[in-house]
Structures are given as structure tokens and as C-alpha cells.
Design a protein around this motif. Structure first.
Motif, mmCIF file in Angstrom:
data_model
loop_
_atom_site.group_PDB
_atom_site.id
_atom_site.type_symbol
_atom_site.label_atom_id
_atom_site.label_comp_id
_atom_site.label_asym_id
_atom_site.label_seq_id
_atom_site.Cartn_x
_atom_site.Cartn_y
_atom_site.Cartn_z
ATOM 1 N N GLN A 139 1.001 11.300 3.737
ATOM 2 C CA GLN A 139 0.741 11.865 5.063
ATOM 3 C C GLN A 139 1.029 13.345 5.024
ATOM 4 O OE1 GLN A 139 0.252 10.590 8.808
ATOM 5 N NE2 GLN A 139 -0.339 12.701 8.443
ATOM 6 N N PHE A 143 0.844 -1.186 0.000
ATOM 7 C CA PHE A 143 0.000 0.000 0.000
ATOM 8 C C PHE A 143 0.883 1.241 0.000
ATOM 9 C CE2 PHE A 143 -3.681 -2.524 0.918
ATOM 10 C CZ PHE A 143 -3.227 -3.545 1.734
ATOM 11 N N GLU A 193 -7.064 4.931 -5.442
ATOM 12 C CA GLU A 193 -8.184 5.496 -4.699
ATOM 13 C C GLU A 193 -8.678 6.763 -5.412
ATOM 14 O OE1 GLU A 193 -9.467 3.912 -1.871
ATOM 15 O OE2 GLU A 193 -8.099 2.383 -2.646
ATOM 16 N N SER A 234 -4.949 12.610 8.346
ATOM 17 C CA SER A 234 -4.894 11.158 8.257
ATOM 18 C C SER A 234 -3.965 10.728 7.141
ATOM 19 C CB SER A 234 -6.279 10.586 7.971
ATOM 20 O OG SER A 234 -7.112 10.681 9.086
ATOM 21 N N LEU A 235 -3.453 9.549 7.310
ATOM 22 C CA LEU A 235 -2.793 8.917 6.180
ATOM 23 C C LEU A 235 -3.829 8.745 5.079
ATOM 24 C CD1 LEU A 235 -0.660 6.121 7.861
ATOM 25 C CD2 LEU A 235 0.191 8.077 6.592
ATOM 26 N N ILE A 268 4.754 13.580 3.184
ATOM 27 C CA ILE A 268 5.489 12.359 3.487
ATOM 28 C C ILE A 268 4.760 11.216 2.810
ATOM 29 C CG2 ILE A 268 6.201 10.738 5.280
ATOM 30 C CD1 ILE A 268 6.552 13.101 7.148
ATOM 31 N N PHE A 272 4.865 -0.472 8.355
ATOM 32 C CA PHE A 272 5.069 0.706 7.531
ATOM 33 C C PHE A 272 6.546 0.929 7.285
ATOM 34 C CE2 PHE A 272 0.947 2.814 7.270
ATOM 35 C CZ PHE A 272 0.219 2.112 8.213
ATOM 36 N N GLN A 286 15.206 8.689 8.658
ATOM 37 C CA GLN A 286 14.062 8.182 9.423
ATOM 38 C C GLN A 286 13.021 9.266 9.530
ATOM 39 O OE1 GLN A 286 14.197 4.891 11.065
ATOM 40 N NE2 GLN A 286 12.018 5.277 11.041
ATOM 41 N N ASN A 287 11.798 8.966 9.185
ATOM 42 C CA ASN A 287 10.717 9.925 9.343
ATOM 43 C C ASN A 287 9.765 9.435 10.413
ATOM 44 O OD1 ASN A 287 11.379 11.940 7.217
ATOM 45 N ND2 ASN A 287 11.306 10.125 5.961
ATOM 46 N N PHE A 288 8.838 8.581 10.009
ATOM 47 C CA PHE A 288 7.914 8.019 10.971
ATOM 48 C C PHE A 288 8.392 6.658 11.446
ATOM 49 C CE2 PHE A 288 4.255 10.649 11.375
ATOM 50 C CZ PHE A 288 4.270 11.450 10.241
ATOM 51 N N PHE A 335 6.594 3.526 13.309
ATOM 52 C CA PHE A 335 5.306 3.001 13.732
ATOM 53 C C PHE A 335 5.495 1.869 14.737
ATOM 54 C CE2 PHE A 335 1.853 4.751 11.164
ATOM 55 C CZ PHE A 335 2.557 5.450 10.201
ATOM 56 N N LEU A 373 4.454 7.084 2.349
ATOM 57 C CA LEU A 373 4.768 5.854 3.076
ATOM 58 C C LEU A 373 4.243 4.646 2.324
ATOM 59 C CD1 LEU A 373 3.463 7.768 5.903
ATOM 60 C CD2 LEU A 373 5.272 6.263 6.641
ATOM 61 N N TYR A 429 -3.428 6.491 15.523
ATOM 62 C CA TYR A 429 -4.302 6.211 14.395
ATOM 63 C C TYR A 429 -5.209 5.036 14.744
ATOM 64 C CZ TYR A 429 -0.927 8.724 11.421
ATOM 65 O OH TYR A 429 -0.097 9.654 10.858
ATOM 66 N N PHE A 486 -6.563 9.232 11.381
ATOM 67 C CA PHE A 486 -5.833 10.010 12.367
ATOM 68 C C PHE A 486 -6.719 10.295 13.563
ATOM 69 C CE2 PHE A 486 -2.876 13.125 13.871
ATOM 70 C CZ PHE A 486 -3.613 14.207 14.299
ATOM 71 N N LEU A 514 -4.694 6.904 1.597
ATOM 72 C CA LEU A 514 -4.276 5.808 0.732
ATOM 73 C C LEU A 514 -4.262 6.284 -0.707
ATOM 74 C CD1 LEU A 514 -3.570 2.774 0.477
ATOM 75 C CD2 LEU A 514 -6.008 2.347 0.181
ATOM 76 N N SER A 569 9.572 3.771 6.696
ATOM 77 C CA SER A 569 9.869 4.941 7.511
ATOM 78 C C SER A 569 9.480 6.241 6.836
ATOM 79 C CB SER A 569 11.348 4.962 7.881
ATOM 80 O OG SER A 569 12.135 4.948 6.701
ATOM 81 N N GLY A 570 9.062 6.172 5.594
ATOM 82 C CA GLY A 570 8.555 7.355 4.920
ATOM 83 C C GLY A 570 9.588 8.091 4.106
ATOM 84 N N THR A 571 9.098 8.811 3.114
ATOM 85 C CA THR A 571 9.916 9.695 2.287
ATOM 86 C C THR A 571 9.355 11.099 2.454
ATOM 87 O OG1 THR A 571 10.444 7.992 0.656
ATOM 88 C CG2 THR A 571 10.630 10.295 -0.055
ATOM 89 N N TYR A 614 0.803 5.410 0.741
ATOM 90 C CA TYR A 614 0.033 6.445 1.428
ATOM 91 C C TYR A 614 0.736 7.796 1.296
ATOM 92 C CZ TYR A 614 -2.077 2.603 4.135
ATOM 93 O OH TYR A 614 -2.720 1.466 4.534
ATOM 94 N N ALA A 645 -6.587 2.283 5.195
ATOM 95 C CA ALA A 645 -6.051 3.613 5.484
ATOM 96 C C ALA A 645 -6.320 3.985 6.934
ATOM 97 C CB ALA A 645 -6.648 4.656 4.549
ATOM 98 N N PRO A 646 -5.290 4.116 7.746
ATOM 99 C CA PRO A 646 -5.505 4.512 9.134
ATOM 100 C C PRO A 646 -6.160 5.884 9.236
ATOM 101 C CG PRO A 646 -3.285 3.671 8.796
ATOM 102 C CD PRO A 646 -3.889 3.852 7.449
ATOM 103 N N THR A 652 -3.222 0.593 -4.021
ATOM 104 C CA THR A 652 -2.825 -0.740 -3.584
ATOM 105 C C THR A 652 -2.108 -1.409 -4.741
ATOM 106 O OG1 THR A 652 -4.748 -0.881 -2.151
ATOM 107 C CG2 THR A 652 -3.644 -2.948 -2.696
#
Lengths: 115, 112
Positions: free
Chosen positions: A37, A33, A58, A42-43, A90, A106, B98-100, B102, A92, B36, B45, A45, A108-110, A35, B42-43, A48
Motif C-alpha cells: 500500500q 495474500f 503478480e 490502491s492496494l 506499508i 487483513f 497498528q497501521n491500518f 479494516f 499487508l 476500497y 482504492f 497485490l 494491521s500492516g508493516t 499486498y 486486490a482491492p 498469493t
């Protein structure tokens, strides 16, 4: 649980250019998935990604803007195309666990900044 | 290495019960902690807690950040079956590479 390596961790890009984000998983997973942020939200989506088929997007997201590749069960890329400052966010990736490993893992994100 | 730990990993309660979910973290450059609720892909928030906003409340949900103990709790009072979900805790760690971060999530099941 699965371990995801996401690259790059951050980038600053010029508007009009494209950035490809990679996610590598240490085990085979059916679905990945992607996402977005945005601060305090909220994250969201984006899509997929299933191996061997086109990604499912989506509402509000289209393939031309966010092309996704899923060449095998451990890897996926998301490209943010023709970027504008509104794309600063961000991004993810995540995968769903299976069996006793029920949760979502998850990356760590960009952290993308478009100038 | 930055990490986020949640407990319990799984919890089963009955409607009307009060639950407390725990999150602890070890990060080198803490910016904020986010909760979340994840039911599908999709989580959703719930809260963001920072040094300047360590307690949040919304309806039956509330959360507190303890910066000294490097932890947070999420309370849900008068639980309902609709509260059944995975509750994720994430820390925004503004480090290079490193960003998030979880946590693994707490799977809450609320029985009628």
C-alpha cells in the motif's frame, strides 16, 4: 472471522538490507495474500501464497525480490530483499474467509521506511 | 482496541437503486479513512478522507467523513451490476503496533 497477527508493525531499514514480515492467522486458511500500500494508491497485490506450493507472483513482482514462505496453513512470511527507498511502503497480508465468513481479513500492516 | 465497523454486512439491490454504506470507527490516532472496492484479490482504492478533505465524489460514487460522529458513508447512485463487490472501509491509525484497521466489508449485490 479470522484474526491475523502481523509483525513487525514498523521498521526503518538501511538500503541494501532485507526485512522479513510475518503473518500468523488464528485459523487454517488455504490462501494468504501479500499486498503493498503506497500513499493514496490502491492496494497492490504482490503474490498469493498457497501452503505446499510456490507463491504466485503478480506482474512486476519477482521471487528474488519478495521471497515468500508458507510452511503451514496458519503462517506466512514475506521478505523484502536488497531494499531501496522505493520499497518504502506499508505491506499487508490478508486471508479470504470461507462459508458464512465471506470477507477478507487483513493484518494491521508493516510500515517500512528504507533510508 | 482500535476497530472499524461496517453496516450492513450484506445488501442486495436492483439496478438503478441508490445505496448507502456505513462505516464507523474507534481509533486513538486517526489519520485518514479509506474506501476500497474489492472484486477479486486486490482491492481498488476509491477515496481517502481526512480532516482536510471530508467529502469526495467520483461519478456515481461519493463519500463523506463525519469526524464528530467518527463515521463515514459511501453512496452509490444509479447502481449497476458492475458495482457488485465487497466494499471495504479502512482507517489509517498511526499508532505503534497498528497501521491500518479494516472493517469486515459490505457485500453489495446488484441484480439486473
Amino acid at each position: 472471522s479470522a484474526v491475523i497477527s502481523q509483525k513487525p508493525s514498523r521498521d526503518i531499514c538501511q538500503r541494501g538490507t532485507s526485512l522479513t514480515i510475518q503473518c500468523q492467522v488464528d485459523s487454517q486458511v488455504t490462501m494468504m495474500f501479500w499486498y503493498r500500500q503506497q500513499p493514496g494508491q490502491s492496494l497492490t497485490l504482490i503474490a498469493t501464497a498457497n501452503q505446499g506450493s510456490e507463491a504466485t507472483y503478480e506482474s512486476g513482482f519477482v521471487i528474488d525480490k519478495f521471497p515468500i514462505s508458507r510452511p503451514n496453513l496458519t503462517f506466512s512470511t514475506l521478505t523484502v530483499s536488497n531494499m531501496s527507498p522505493e520499497d518504502s511502503s506499508i505491506y499487508l497480508c490478508s486471508v479470504e474467509g470461507t462459508g458464512s465468513d465471506y470477507g477478507y481479513t487483513f493484518g494491521s500492516g508493516t510500515r517500512l521506511t528504507v533510508v | 482496541e482500535d476497530k472499524v465497523v461496517q453496516s450492513p454486512l450484506s445488501l442486495v439491490v436492483h439496478e438503478g437503486d441508490t445505496v448507502t454504506l456505513n462505516c464507523s470507527y474507534e481509533v486513538t490516532n486517526f489519520r485518514s479513512l479509506l474506501w476500497y472496492k474489492q472484486e477479486k484479490k486486490a482491492p481498488t482504492f476509491l477515496f481517502m478522507l481526512t480532516s482536510s478533505g471530508i467529502e469526495k465524489k467520483s461519478g456515481r460514487l461519493s463519500s463523506i467523513l463525519d469526524k464528530k460522529e467518527l463515521s463515514s458513508i459511501l453512496n452509490i447512485t444509479a447502481t449497476q451490476t458492475g458495482d457488485s463487490a465487497i466494499y471495504l472501509c479502512a482507517v489509517d491509525a498511526y499508532n505503534y503496533g497498528q497501521n491500518f484497521v479494516f472493517g469486515p466489508g459490505t457485500r453489495l449485490s446488484v441484480l439486473p
